[in-house]
Design a protein around this motif. Structure first.
Motif, mmCIF file in Angstrom:
data_model
loop_
_atom_site.group_PDB
_atom_site.id
_atom_site.type_symbol
_atom_site.label_atom_id
_atom_site.label_comp_id
_atom_site.label_asym_id
_atom_site.label_seq_id
_atom_site.Cartn_x
_atom_site.Cartn_y
_atom_site.Cartn_z
ATOM 1 N N ALA A 1 2.430 4.944 13.350
ATOM 2 C CA ALA A 1 3.492 5.250 14.322
ATOM 3 C C ALA A 1 4.884 4.905 13.815
ATOM 4 C CB ALA A 1 3.263 4.608 15.682
ATOM 5 N N GLU A 2 5.009 4.028 12.793
ATOM 6 C CA GLU A 2 6.336 3.664 12.256
ATOM 7 C C GLU A 2 7.319 3.437 13.407
ATOM 8 O OE1 GLU A 2 9.153 5.219 8.571
ATOM 9 O OE2 GLU A 2 8.518 6.653 10.094
ATOM 10 N N ILE A 3 7.016 2.443 14.231
ATOM 11 C CA ILE A 3 7.547 2.345 15.581
ATOM 12 C C ILE A 3 9.069 2.194 15.647
ATOM 13 C CG2 ILE A 3 7.401 -0.153 15.975
ATOM 14 C CD1 ILE A 3 5.939 2.592 18.246
ATOM 15 N N CYS A 4 9.716 1.538 14.640
ATOM 16 C CA CYS A 4 11.182 1.395 14.693
ATOM 17 C C CYS A 4 11.883 2.492 13.905
ATOM 18 C CB CYS A 4 11.627 0.016 14.218
ATOM 19 S SG CYS A 4 11.807 -0.162 12.433
ATOM 20 N N GLY A 5 11.097 3.394 13.300
ATOM 21 C CA GLY A 5 11.685 4.521 12.591
ATOM 22 C C GLY A 5 11.705 4.378 11.089
ATOM 23 N N THR A 6 11.411 3.178 10.571
ATOM 24 C CA THR A 6 11.348 2.983 9.127
ATOM 25 C C THR A 6 10.169 2.094 8.769
ATOM 26 O OG1 THR A 6 12.844 1.068 9.186
ATOM 27 C CG2 THR A 6 13.831 3.223 8.776
ATOM 28 N N GLY A 7 9.565 2.389 7.601
ATOM 29 C CA GLY A 7 8.620 1.465 6.997
ATOM 30 C C GLY A 7 9.392 0.613 6.007
ATOM 31 N N ILE A 8 8.701 0.077 4.991
ATOM 32 C CA ILE A 8 9.405 -0.585 3.893
ATOM 33 C C ILE A 8 9.803 0.522 2.924
ATOM 34 C CG2 ILE A 8 9.317 -2.313 2.067
ATOM 35 C CD1 ILE A 8 7.197 -3.797 3.642
ATOM 36 N N GLU A 9 11.019 1.041 3.133
ATOM 37 C CA GLU A 9 11.519 2.182 2.369
ATOM 38 C C GLU A 9 11.862 1.727 0.948
ATOM 39 O OE1 GLU A 9 11.416 4.990 4.026
ATOM 40 O OE2 GLU A 9 11.099 4.134 6.017
ATOM 41 N N ILE A 10 11.471 2.548 -0.055
ATOM 42 C CA ILE A 10 11.576 2.039 -1.413
ATOM 43 C C ILE A 10 11.622 3.169 -2.440
ATOM 44 C CG2 ILE A 10 9.064 1.872 -1.806
ATOM 45 C CD1 ILE A 10 9.676 -1.003 -2.960
ATOM 46 N N PRO A 11 12.430 3.048 -3.485
ATOM 47 C CA PRO A 11 12.375 4.029 -4.585
ATOM 48 C C PRO A 11 11.015 3.937 -5.288
ATOM 49 C CG PRO A 11 14.388 2.713 -4.675
ATOM 50 C CD PRO A 11 13.489 2.045 -3.690
ATOM 51 N N ARG B 1 0.377 7.334 6.577
ATOM 52 C CA ARG B 1 0.251 6.180 5.683
ATOM 53 C C ARG B 1 -0.964 6.278 4.760
ATOM 54 N NH1 ARG B 1 -3.542 2.348 7.161
ATOM 55 N NH2 ARG B 1 -4.414 2.558 9.260
ATOM 56 N N LEU B 2 -1.840 7.260 4.986
ATOM 57 C CA LEU B 2 -3.018 7.430 4.136
ATOM 58 C C LEU B 2 -2.730 8.273 2.893
ATOM 59 C CD1 LEU B 2 -5.802 8.026 6.814
ATOM 60 C CD2 LEU B 2 -4.967 5.861 5.864
ATOM 61 N N ILE B 3 -1.560 8.904 2.811
ATOM 62 C CA ILE B 3 -1.231 9.723 1.641
ATOM 63 C C ILE B 3 -0.782 8.795 0.522
ATOM 64 C CG2 ILE B 3 0.127 11.640 0.737
ATOM 65 C CD1 ILE B 3 0.423 12.680 3.579
ATOM 66 N N GLY B 4 -1.772 8.249 -0.188
ATOM 67 C CA GLY B 4 -1.512 7.310 -1.259
ATOM 68 C C GLY B 4 -2.335 7.640 -2.479
ATOM 69 N N ALA B 5 -2.318 6.747 -3.460
ATOM 70 C CA ALA B 5 -3.056 6.963 -4.700
ATOM 71 C C ALA B 5 -4.549 7.138 -4.412
ATOM 72 C CB ALA B 5 -2.830 5.794 -5.654
ATOM 73 N N VAL C 1 9.041 7.371 -0.056
ATOM 74 C CA VAL C 1 7.906 6.469 -0.259
ATOM 75 C C VAL C 1 8.107 5.184 0.536
ATOM 76 C CG1 VAL C 1 6.743 5.008 -1.980
ATOM 77 C CG2 VAL C 1 7.233 7.416 -2.482
ATOM 78 N N HIS C 2 7.017 4.665 1.091
ATOM 79 C CA HIS C 2 7.016 3.373 1.772
ATOM 80 C C HIS C 2 6.086 2.426 1.021
ATOM 81 C CE1 HIS C 2 7.656 5.854 5.714
ATOM 82 N NE2 HIS C 2 8.724 5.853 4.940
ATOM 83 N N ALA C 3 6.517 1.184 0.803
ATOM 84 C CA ALA C 3 5.628 0.183 0.207
ATOM 85 C C ALA C 3 4.544 -0.226 1.195
ATOM 86 C CB ALA C 3 6.434 -1.040 -0.233
ATOM 87 N N ALA C 4 4.856 -0.149 2.465
ATOM 88 C CA ALA C 4 3.887 -0.411 3.528
ATOM 89 C C ALA C 4 4.441 0.170 4.823
ATOM 90 C CB ALA C 4 3.612 -1.903 3.682
ATOM 91 N N MET C 5 3.547 0.585 5.702
ATOM 92 C CA MET C 5 3.957 1.116 7.007
ATOM 93 C C MET C 5 2.774 1.052 7.956
ATOM 94 S SD MET C 5 5.249 4.938 8.122
ATOM 95 C CE MET C 5 3.624 5.399 8.772
ATOM 96 N N GLY C 6 3.027 0.714 9.195
ATOM 97 C CA GLY C 6 1.995 0.770 10.217
ATOM 98 C C GLY C 6 1.948 2.144 10.851
ATOM 99 N N ARG D 1 0.864 -1.179 0.000
ATOM 100 C CA ARG D 1 0.000 0.000 0.000
ATOM 101 C C ARG D 1 0.906 1.236 0.000
ATOM 102 N NH1 ARG D 1 -2.749 -3.232 4.041
ATOM 103 N NH2 ARG D 1 -4.704 -4.069 3.210
ATOM 104 N N PRO D 2 1.419 1.612 -1.168
ATOM 105 C CA PRO D 2 2.409 2.696 -1.216
ATOM 106 C C PRO D 2 1.871 4.007 -0.671
ATOM 107 C CG PRO D 2 2.339 1.493 -3.292
ATOM 108 C CD PRO D 2 1.150 1.046 -2.497
ATOM 109 N N MET D 3 2.728 4.717 0.038
ATOM 110 C CA MET D 3 2.391 6.004 0.650
ATOM 111 C C MET D 3 3.576 6.941 0.503
ATOM 112 S SD MET D 3 3.185 5.430 4.649
ATOM 113 C CE MET D 3 3.949 7.040 4.662
ATOM 114 N N ILE D 4 3.295 8.234 0.553
ATOM 115 C CA ILE D 4 4.340 9.257 0.466
ATOM 116 C C ILE D 4 4.656 9.727 1.876
ATOM 117 C CG2 ILE D 4 4.996 11.476 -0.523
ATOM 118 C CD1 ILE D 4 2.729 11.044 -2.584
ATOM 119 N N GLY D 5 5.895 9.513 2.314
ATOM 120 C CA GLY D 5 6.279 9.917 3.664
ATOM 121 C C GLY D 5 6.599 11.392 3.778
ATOM 122 N N VAL D 6 7.325 11.935 2.791
ATOM 123 C CA VAL D 6 7.754 13.337 2.811
ATOM 124 C C VAL D 6 7.100 14.075 1.656
ATOM 125 C CG1 VAL D 6 9.704 14.904 2.522
ATOM 126 C CG2 VAL D 6 9.954 12.864 3.945
#
Length: 305
Positions: A187-197, A156-160, A180-185, A126-131
């Motif tokens: 709070a992003e509790i450990c500081g990263t989602g699935i970070e991805i180009p 995580r709701l800022i998606g298509a 962009v994250h391919a998925a993230m919960g 569920r891709p989202m824009i982090g920044v």
């Protein structure tokens, strides 16, 4: 259709625009992951990476939007987010509630047929824009930080299919986005989602002379005020005050009625809360769309429905 590839690491009124567009144009932002693609394999961790906040979370841009002036709202319709075929998750020893004694680790996550493969678990992509945001009118803000200009909201709701409303603080707005994250919960509790180009396709529009103090995300059925603070109570108060102001303006109800309505119908949700961390806590306060009233934020004239 222009493709934006230039990368910057700060939101700044002094950043030189890499492109100029008119309201209504469609753009593609080509982005790196939050590590600038430097965690090349699982043998490279954040322990050996020079990962200062001034070289992290690169954002493609900035783009100068013709006619955008302070006091306007830049409207960004997110059409599509196409991600690469592999993402990265990483931990360190100074971020998140379980950071003490946590080893540095890097995990490569394949993306196949719409799923991220995490050990034995298939996670829906569920891709989202982090920044994402516009330049502030004050001091520069590092891309990894968040503020009233937008930035590292990690919502995580800022998606298509969503529409983001951003306050314009400087001429041309100077829009940039990445992380962009391919998925993230939440709070992003450990500081990263699935970070991805990724490649992000958006349309930019302009709403003239509408007061907005914080970014507002519009989904199919809700409006979300995004706010931040170093601590929860600061972020909560900022989001509550802006949502209360917008709902009062929309409905014409009394201050007390709007406050009570928020308590029974609106939801306060975490975006990023990987404390302890220097990055402010980011949250969203969501309200249902009300068909009895005009939209919370008007639709720009450049958007045809």
């Amino acid at each position: 259709m222009q493709t934006i590839r230039s990368q910057v690491y700060r939101f700044s009124r002094d950043n030189e625009p890499c492109a100029r567009v008119a309201p209504g144009e469609v753009l593609v932002f080509s982005t790196l992951d939050c590590f600038s693609n430097r965690l090349t394999d699982e043998g490279v961790t954040m322990a050996t990476l020079d990962y200062g906040y001034d070289v992290a979370n690169p954002a493609a841009g900035p783009v100068y939007v013709e006619g955008a002036e302070p006091g306007d709202v830049l409207v960004v319709d997110v059409y599509d987010i196409a991600v690469a075929d592999e993402g990265t998750i990483a931990t360190d020893d100074h971020c998140g509630p379980l950071h003490e004694g946590m080893p540095y680790a890097t995990k490569k996550v394949p993306i196949r047929d719409g799923y991220a493969l995490f050990n034995e678990v298939r996670i829906p992509v569920r891709p989202m824009i982090g920044v994402i945001g516009c330049a502030p009118d004050g001091p520069d803000v590092i891309d990894g930080y968040v503020g009233s200009h937008g930035g590292n909201m990690d919502n995580r709701l800022i998606g298509a299919g969503t529409r983001l409303h951003l306050p314009v603080r400087v001429p041309g707005a100077l829009l940039q986005m990445g992380d962009v994250h391919a998925a993230m919960g939440d709070a992003e509790i450990c500081g990263t989602g699935i970070e991805i180009p990724a490649r992000i396709t958006v349309r930019v529009s302009l709403l003239k002379g509408f007061v907005l103090n914080w970014p507002v995300l519009e989904t199919a059925d809700r409006w979300y005020v995004n706010a931040c603070g170093q601590e929860y109570d600061e972020a909560c108060k900022a989001a509550s005050a802006e949502l209360h102001r917008l709902l009062s303006q929309q409905t014409g109800w009394s201050r007390a009625d709007v406050y009570m309505y928020m308590s029974v119908q609106c939801d306060l949700e975490l975006n990023q809360a990987c404390k302890p961390c220097a990055v402010p806590l980011s949250l969203r306060f969501g309200a249902p769309k009300l068909s009895q009233f005009p939209p919370l934020i008007p639709v720009p004239s450049t958007i045809v429905r």
